[in-house]
Design a protein around this motif. Structure first.
Motif, PDB file in Angstrom:
ATOM      1  N   MET A   1       9.634  13.492  -7.897  1.00 19.65           N
ATOM      2  CA  MET A   1      10.636  14.377  -8.507  1.00 19.65           C
ATOM      3  C   MET A   1      11.993  14.125  -7.862  1.00 19.65           C
ATOM      4  SD  MET A   1      10.695  18.543  -8.707  1.00 19.65           S
ATOM      5  CE  MET A   1       9.207  18.586  -9.690  1.00 19.65           C
ATOM      6  N   THR A   2      13.007  13.923  -8.699  1.00 20.40           N
ATOM      7  CA  THR A   2      14.348  13.670  -8.162  1.00 20.40           C
ATOM      8  C   THR A   2      14.967  14.950  -7.620  1.00 20.40           C
ATOM      9  OG1 THR A   2      15.354  14.042 -10.328  1.00 20.40           O
ATOM     10  CG2 THR A   2      14.734  11.784  -9.778  1.00 20.40           C
ATOM     11  N   ARG A   3      15.734  14.783  -6.582  1.00 24.21           N
ATOM     12  CA  ARG A   3      16.494  15.891  -6.000  1.00 24.21           C
ATOM     13  C   ARG A   3      17.942  15.444  -5.853  1.00 24.21           C
ATOM     14  NH1 ARG A   3      12.497  17.923  -1.075  1.00 24.21           N
ATOM     15  NH2 ARG A   3      11.016  19.072  -2.393  1.00 24.21           N
ATOM     16  N   GLN A   4      18.839  16.220  -6.401  1.00 30.24           N
ATOM     17  CA  GLN A   4      20.250  15.876  -6.383  1.00 30.24           C
ATOM     18  C   GLN A   4      21.063  17.080  -5.931  1.00 30.24           C
ATOM     19  OE1 GLN A   4      21.156  13.263 -10.129  1.00 30.24           O
ATOM     20  NE2 GLN A   4      19.505  14.644 -10.702  1.00 30.24           N
ATOM     21  N   LEU A   5      22.083  16.834  -5.134  1.00 25.67           N
ATOM     22  CA  LEU A   5      22.975  17.893  -4.682  1.00 25.67           C
ATOM     23  C   LEU A   5      24.388  17.548  -5.122  1.00 25.67           C
ATOM     24  CD1 LEU A   5      23.290  20.528  -3.048  1.00 25.67           C
ATOM     25  CD2 LEU A   5      23.822  19.092  -1.052  1.00 25.67           C
ATOM     26  N   LEU A   6      24.900  18.319  -6.085  1.00 27.07           N
ATOM     27  CA  LEU A   6      26.274  18.142  -6.538  1.00 27.07           C
ATOM     28  C   LEU A   6      27.167  18.875  -5.543  1.00 27.07           C
ATOM     29  CD1 LEU A   6      25.803  18.728 -10.389  1.00 27.07           C
ATOM     30  CD2 LEU A   6      25.295  16.692  -9.014  1.00 27.07           C
ATOM     31  N   ARG A   7      27.767  18.112  -4.653  1.00 26.51           N
ATOM     32  CA  ARG A   7      28.523  18.680  -3.542  1.00 26.51           C
ATOM     33  C   ARG A   7      29.971  18.968  -3.942  1.00 26.51           C
ATOM     34  NH1 ARG A   7      26.743  17.664   1.838  1.00 26.51           N
ATOM     35  NH2 ARG A   7      28.950  17.546   2.392  1.00 26.51           N
ATOM     36  N   ASN A   8      30.505  20.058  -3.344  1.00 22.27           N
ATOM     37  CA  ASN A   8      31.925  20.396  -3.491  1.00 22.27           C
ATOM     38  C   ASN A   8      32.325  20.516  -4.960  1.00 22.27           C
ATOM     39  OD1 ASN A   8      32.199  20.117  -0.614  1.00 22.27           O
ATOM     40  ND2 ASN A   8      32.230  17.888  -0.930  1.00 22.27           N
ATOM     41  N   ALA A   9      31.502  21.222  -5.713  1.00 21.53           N
ATOM     42  CA  ALA A   9      31.712  21.320  -7.157  1.00 21.53           C
ATOM     43  C   ALA A   9      32.603  22.503  -7.515  1.00 21.53           C
ATOM     44  CB  ALA A   9      30.376  21.462  -7.874  1.00 21.53           C
ATOM     45  N   THR A  10      33.511  22.270  -8.424  1.00 22.09           N
ATOM     46  CA  THR A  10      34.143  23.343  -9.183  1.00 22.09           C
ATOM     47  C   THR A  10      33.283  23.495 -10.436  1.00 22.09           C
ATOM     48  OG1 THR A  10      36.342  22.756  -8.383  1.00 22.09           O
ATOM     49  CG2 THR A  10      36.225  24.045 -10.417  1.00 22.09           C
ATOM     50  N   TYR A  11      32.738  24.680 -10.659  1.00 19.52           N
ATOM     51  CA  TYR A  11      31.816  24.815 -11.782  1.00 19.52           C
ATOM     52  C   TYR A  11      32.027  26.131 -12.514  1.00 19.52           C
ATOM     53  CZ  TYR A  11      28.780  27.829  -8.858  1.00 19.52           C
ATOM     54  OH  TYR A  11      28.272  28.843  -8.075  1.00 19.52           O
ATOM     55  N   ILE A  12      31.506  26.182 -13.736  1.00 19.83           N
ATOM     56  CA  ILE A  12      31.648  27.377 -14.581  1.00 19.83           C
ATOM     57  C   ILE A  12      30.414  28.243 -14.437  1.00 19.83           C
ATOM     58  CG2 ILE A  12      31.791  28.203 -16.963  1.00 19.83           C
ATOM     59  CD1 ILE A  12      33.575  25.855 -17.594  1.00 19.83           C
ATOM     60  N   SER A  13      30.624  29.473 -14.026  1.00 22.18           N
ATOM     61  CA  SER A  13      29.556  30.464 -13.887  1.00 22.18           C
ATOM     62  C   SER A  13      29.652  31.474 -15.030  1.00 22.18           C
ATOM     63  CB  SER A  13      29.694  31.183 -12.541  1.00 22.18           C
ATOM     64  OG  SER A  13      28.906  32.360 -12.512  1.00 22.18           O
ATOM     65  N   HIS A  14      28.501  32.023 -15.408  1.00 22.36           N
ATOM     66  CA  HIS A  14      28.462  33.084 -16.416  1.00 22.36           C
ATOM     67  C   HIS A  14      27.894  34.382 -15.838  1.00 22.36           C
ATOM     68  CE1 HIS A  14      29.115  29.943 -19.563  1.00 22.36           C
ATOM     69  NE2 HIS A  14      29.624  30.959 -20.227  1.00 22.36           N
ATOM     70  N   ASP A  15      28.074  34.589 -14.551  1.00 26.16           N
ATOM     71  CA  ASP A  15      27.514  35.788 -13.929  1.00 26.16           C
ATOM     72  C   ASP A  15      28.019  37.069 -14.592  1.00 26.16           C
ATOM     73  OD1 ASP A  15      26.112  34.217 -12.213  1.00 26.16           O
ATOM     74  OD2 ASP A  15      27.377  34.583 -10.462  1.00 26.16           O
ATOM     75  N   SER A  16      29.257  37.058 -15.058  1.00 24.74           N
ATOM     76  CA  SER A  16      29.838  38.249 -15.695  1.00 24.74           C
ATOM     77  C   SER A  16      29.619  38.265 -17.203  1.00 24.74           C
ATOM     78  CB  SER A  16      31.340  38.310 -15.405  1.00 24.74           C
ATOM     79  OG  SER A  16      32.020  37.271 -16.099  1.00 24.74           O
TER      80      SER A  16
ATOM     81  N   PHE B   1      17.971  15.933  -0.554  1.00 24.87           N
ATOM     82  CA  PHE B   1      18.607  15.808  -1.865  1.00 24.87           C
ATOM     83  C   PHE B   1      19.636  14.681  -1.820  1.00 24.87           C
ATOM     84  CE2 PHE B   1      16.643  19.824  -2.063  1.00 24.87           C
ATOM     85  CZ  PHE B   1      16.641  20.295  -3.363  1.00 24.87           C
ATOM     86  N   GLU B   2      19.693  13.892  -2.881  1.00 25.02           N
ATOM     87  CA  GLU B   2      20.711  12.847  -2.980  1.00 25.02           C
ATOM     88  C   GLU B   2      22.076  13.499  -3.148  1.00 25.02           C
ATOM     89  OE1 GLU B   2      22.138   9.178  -5.926  1.00 25.02           O
ATOM     90  OE2 GLU B   2      20.395  10.416  -6.451  1.00 25.02           O
ATOM     91  N   PRO B   3      23.023  13.256  -2.248  1.00 28.48           N
ATOM     92  CA  PRO B   3      24.340  13.893  -2.372  1.00 28.48           C
ATOM     93  C   PRO B   3      25.213  13.163  -3.392  1.00 28.48           C
ATOM     94  CG  PRO B   3      24.260  12.553  -0.390  1.00 28.48           C
ATOM     95  CD  PRO B   3      22.892  12.462  -1.013  1.00 28.48           C
ATOM     96  N   LEU B   4      25.809  13.926  -4.298  1.00 33.20           N
ATOM     97  CA  LEU B   4      26.737  13.388  -5.285  1.00 33.20           C
ATOM     98  C   LEU B   4      28.034  14.176  -5.182  1.00 33.20           C
ATOM     99  CD1 LEU B   4      24.300  13.155  -8.350  1.00 33.20           C
ATOM    100  CD2 LEU B   4      24.946  11.304  -6.798  1.00 33.20           C
ATOM    101  N   ASP B   5      29.109  13.497  -4.845  1.00 33.61           N
ATOM    102  CA  ASP B   5      30.379  14.177  -4.606  1.00 33.61           C
ATOM    103  C   ASP B   5      31.034  14.578  -5.925  1.00 33.61           C
ATOM    104  OD1 ASP B   5      32.585  15.202  -3.238  1.00 33.61           O
ATOM    105  OD2 ASP B   5      33.649  13.296  -3.406  1.00 33.61           O
ATOM    106  N   MET B   6      31.327  15.853  -6.054  1.00 35.99           N
ATOM    107  CA  MET B   6      31.959  16.392  -7.257  1.00 35.99           C
ATOM    108  C   MET B   6      33.370  16.892  -6.969  1.00 35.99           C
ATOM    109  SD  MET B   6      29.865  16.254  -9.911  1.00 35.99           S
ATOM    110  CE  MET B   6      28.830  14.838  -9.569  1.00 35.99           C
ATOM    111  N   SER B   7      33.985  16.433  -5.883  1.00 37.79           N
ATOM    112  CA  SER B   7      35.289  16.950  -5.476  1.00 37.79           C
ATOM    113  C   SER B   7      36.341  16.798  -6.569  1.00 37.79           C
ATOM    114  CB  SER B   7      35.773  16.226  -4.218  1.00 37.79           C
ATOM    115  OG  SER B   7      34.889  16.422  -3.145  1.00 37.79           O
ATOM    116  N   ASP B   8      36.262  15.730  -7.343  1.00 37.54           N
ATOM    117  CA  ASP B   8      37.271  15.463  -8.383  1.00 37.54           C
ATOM    118  C   ASP B   8      36.787  15.860  -9.774  1.00 37.54           C
ATOM    119  OD1 ASP B   8      38.831  14.446  -6.387  1.00 37.54           O
ATOM    120  OD2 ASP B   8      38.478  12.337  -6.899  1.00 37.54           O
ATOM    121  N   LYS B   9      35.683  16.615  -9.833  1.00 40.50           N
ATOM    122  CA  LYS B   9      35.108  16.938 -11.139  1.00 40.50           C
ATOM    123  C   LYS B   9      34.858  18.437 -11.286  1.00 40.50           C
ATOM    124  CE  LYS B   9      32.945  12.398 -11.485  1.00 40.50           C
ATOM    125  NZ  LYS B   9      31.735  11.612 -11.770  1.00 40.50           N
TER     126      LYS B   9
END
Length: 455
Positions: free
Chosen positions: A1-16, A48-56
């Motif tokens: 099973m693959t494990r990936q960590l999207l690091r330093n992400a700006t992301y859209i949450s729908h908590d509200s 987890f494989e780290p994937l940098d999301m700093s610019d995404k």
């Protein structure tokens, strides 16, 4: 099973409930999001494989709630032709294509969808088994449906409505075969829907058969509703009522139904559709090719109708749908700022997930499917940034999308498709298109042919 960590992400949450921008990290195990830590400490995610999301920016993948991928074969043609486009062009084109040609067109549509940050397609048409494998191979999440009718649709373009149960049974048999072959396939990435083509070409018998199939298999349903003037006139002549009233009389409305278009619905229709919880599948771009789509938008918004978005024909670009949907819906109130960009973004994410009864897609949260789109934070179209969601809905386009992921698998990585040979898809789709139009022209159907560029 693959494990990936999207690091330093700006992301859209729908908590509200509405989309909000957050910052943190996204841990994915297999096909699901398993953690959303704000900070990283210790060795918890070292496997987890780290994937940098700093610019995404990471977004829920867009959900296209109504498309006909194979009708991409008509791109750049019927938008500029008068006439009954459904029965004089779309229906004939869908029959004139050979099985391999349908697959080629569908493959190109999937490529465009992936480039547009779309992770889910709802695709009702005919001869679906011919092109379903090509769509499945793309890695997209799919709802497929054989569009059923018992009026002989190939004759309607010449003005004849003839109902034939044997003709209708062909589509019912295809639907059963689709369910048996594809429903739940690919670890439930592929599902089947029940589709009535439209009220004008489905008799009460056909509507009953489709309801029974939906109940038997527990499937969602879809239908074109009040789409074109010939539908409106036929239903009034045959049943003495509106298309909405006809479906209501046959117990076909409900919150498991995405009814698409609503062009000729009146306010009474809208009130009943809202009361039954029926979803509006709005395809504002395709329906506005000859001017703004004249559906009763103010009544729809005032009655609190539940809305999802689709591209319908000739494109898989959901940015078109969001942008033009926002414009048309605001125009209902004469230059209003209602709905907000966040509400329109939800049409293509949370709302669509609810309409499809898949609460594990359409948002970024622990336990959700890792169906994601990544945007270039430094794309000129998204900058300067005050509200990312506003920028995406008003100004986003496929060129701002860098990556698309379904079930934790990249379908596009850093702008390169991973599941489709894009150049081959374009070439094969062009060949299929040329062949279809050659057959179309040879039949001398008495309708205008599109202007064609020299080859």
């Amino acid at each position: 099973m693959t494990r990936q960590l999207l690091r330093n992400a700006t992301y859209i949450s729908h908590d509200s409930g509405l989309p909000e921008v957050r910052r943190g990290h996204i841990a994915i195990e297999g096909s699901r999001i398993v953690a959303l830590p704000e900070t990283l400490a210790g060795s918890e995610f070292e496997a987890f494989e780290p994937l940098d999301m700093s610019d995404k920016m990471v977004s829920p993948g867009l959900i296209n709630a109504h498309t006909h991928s194979v009708l991409l074969v008509l791109r750049g043609t019927v938008e500029d032709i008068e006439g009954n486009l459904v029965y004089q062009y779309m229906v004939p084109a869908s029959y004139l294509l050979e099985p391999g040609e349908r697959a080629a067109i569908a493959r190109l549509a999937c490529a465009e969808a992936i480039r547009s940050g779309t992770t889910t397609l709802v695709d009702p048409l005919r001869h679906v088994a011919d092109y379903a494998p090509a769509m499945i191979d793309s890695g997209l999440r799919l709802w497929l449906a054989e569009s059923c009718a018992d009026a002989v649709t190939t004759e309607v373009g010449s003005g004849t409505y003839r109902f034939d149960r044997a003709f209708g049974q062909t589509f019912l048999d295809r639907t059963e075969a689709l369910i048996e072959r594809f429903h739940g396939a690919e670890d439930d990435r592929v599902r089947v829907m029940i589709s009535a083509h439209a009220p004008d070409n489905c008799s009460p018998w056909m509507l009953r058969q489709l309801k029974d199939l939906a109940r038997k298999h527990g499937l969602r349903r879809t239908v074109h509703l009040s789409q074109i003037i010939s539908e409106k006139e036929q239903v009034e002549a045959l049943h003495g009522c509106t298309s909405t009233e006809y479906l209501d009389q046959n117990d076909f409305l409900g919150d498991d139904l995405i009814a698409v278009h609503w062009t000729f619905c009146n306010e009474s229709d809208v009130a009943r559709l809202a009361e039954t919880g029926t979803w509006l599948g709005h395809c504002p771009s395709s329906m506005s090719a000859k001017g703004p789509h004249p559906l009763p938008m103010r009544a729809i918004l005032d009655h609190g109708v539940k809305i999802v978005l689709g591209t319908d024909n000739m494109t898989e670009d959901m940015f078109h749908a969001m942008k033009l949907g926002l414009t048309l819906h605001r125009g209902a109130y004469q230059r209003s700022v209602t709905p907000t960009p966040g509400q329109v973004f939800n049409y293509a994410t949370l709302n669509a997930a609810q309409a499809l009864d898949r609460p594990d897609i359409g948002s970024i949260a622990v336990g959700q499917k890792a169906d994601l789109a990544m945007f270039n934070l430094y794309a000129p179209a998204l900058n300067p940034r005050v509200s990312l969601v506003s920028n995406i809905v008003h100004y986003g386009h496929p060129g701002t999308v860098t990556d698309t992921m379904v079930d934790g698998r990249f379908l596009m990585r850093d702008g390169v498709l991973t599941t489709i040979d894009e150049r081959a898809a374009v070439i094969e789709a062009q060949q299929a298109t040329d062949a279809m139009w050659q057959r179309f022209g040879a039949e001398e159907r008495g309708v205008p042919l599109p202007a064609t560029d020299p080859r």
